[in-house]
Design a protein around this motif. Structure first.
Motif, mmCIF file in Angstrom:
data_model
loop_
_atom_site.group_PDB
_atom_site.id
_atom_site.type_symbol
_atom_site.label_atom_id
_atom_site.label_comp_id
_atom_site.label_asym_id
_atom_site.label_seq_id
_atom_site.Cartn_x
_atom_site.Cartn_y
_atom_site.Cartn_z
ATOM 1 N N ILE A 26 0.874 -1.170 0.000
ATOM 2 C CA ILE A 26 0.000 0.000 0.000
ATOM 3 C C ILE A 26 0.913 1.221 0.000
ATOM 4 N N PRO A 27 0.729 2.130 -0.964
ATOM 5 C CA PRO A 27 1.559 3.333 -0.956
ATOM 6 C C PRO A 27 1.045 4.331 0.082
ATOM 7 N N GLY A 28 1.951 4.911 0.819
ATOM 8 C CA GLY A 28 1.562 5.908 1.805
ATOM 9 C C GLY A 28 2.148 5.622 3.167
ATOM 10 N N ARG A 29 1.481 6.191 4.178
ATOM 11 C CA ARG A 29 1.997 6.036 5.545
ATOM 12 C C ARG A 29 0.890 6.320 6.554
ATOM 13 N N VAL A 30 1.108 5.847 7.772
ATOM 14 C CA VAL A 30 0.245 6.208 8.897
ATOM 15 C C VAL A 30 0.891 7.419 9.547
ATOM 16 N N SER A 31 0.118 8.511 9.675
ATOM 17 C CA SER A 31 0.709 9.718 10.262
ATOM 18 C C SER A 31 0.301 9.937 11.705
ATOM 19 N N VAL A 32 -0.827 9.337 12.128
ATOM 20 C CA VAL A 32 -1.278 9.525 13.504
ATOM 21 C C VAL A 32 -2.183 8.366 13.910
ATOM 22 N N VAL A 33 -2.096 8.010 15.178
ATOM 23 C CA VAL A 33 -2.992 7.018 15.781
ATOM 24 C C VAL A 33 -3.674 7.695 16.953
ATOM 25 N N VAL A 34 -5.003 7.627 16.964
ATOM 26 C CA VAL A 34 -5.798 8.205 18.048
ATOM 27 C C VAL A 34 -6.522 7.059 18.732
ATOM 28 N N SER A 35 -6.461 7.034 20.055
ATOM 29 C CA SER A 35 -7.132 5.975 20.813
ATOM 30 C C SER A 35 -7.922 6.566 21.962
ATOM 31 N N ASN A 36 -9.076 5.950 22.218
ATOM 32 C CA ASN A 36 -9.875 6.339 23.377
ATOM 33 C C ASN A 36 -9.443 5.571 24.623
ATOM 34 N N ASN A 37 -8.410 4.755 24.494
ATOM 35 C CA ASN A 37 -7.890 3.951 25.594
ATOM 36 C C ASN A 37 -6.415 4.294 25.760
ATOM 37 N N GLY A 38 -6.103 5.002 26.818
ATOM 38 C CA GLY A 38 -4.734 5.437 27.058
ATOM 39 C C GLY A 38 -3.737 4.315 27.227
ATOM 40 N N ASP A 39 -4.223 3.106 27.501
ATOM 41 C CA ASP A 39 -3.350 1.946 27.684
ATOM 42 C C ASP A 39 -3.404 0.988 26.502
ATOM 43 N N SER A 40 -3.927 1.426 25.375
ATOM 44 C CA SER A 40 -4.109 0.517 24.241
ATOM 45 C C SER A 40 -2.781 0.084 23.638
#
Length: 94
Positions: A26-40
């Protein structure tokens, strides 16, 4: 493609995406991960990969509209083109 991932558990979907980007499938990248669980696990995987990671939840933003706005702000600031929910499909029930 610049991807933002919303995840709340172990980050298996995130890891699959990271692997696909790294291999060029897959061309591209992950730029940010947002989680509603601080311990995920997803936040841990993001940190290990050097990806911006943010915990946003009803703890950080008790008002749902403010939480939605904060998530949007993070995604926009990260230049996200596509958002992927890190969910595991529920098996079909017979």
């Amino acid at each position: 493609m610049t991807l933002g991932v919303l995840a709340s558990h172990e980050g298996t979907t995130l890891q699959s995406l990271l692997d696909a980007f790294a291999s060029g499938r897959i061309p591209g990248r992950v730029s940010v991960v947002v989680s509603n669980n601080g311990d995920s696990g997803a936040l841990v995987k993001a940190r290990q990969a050097g990806i911006q990671n943010v915990h946003l939840s009803s703890r950080t933003h008790p008002d749902p509209a403010m939480l939605d706005a904060a998530i949007r702000e993070v995604l926009v600031a990260a230049g996200v083109d596509v958002v992927r929910l890190g969910v595991v499909p529920t098996p079909a029930v017979a």
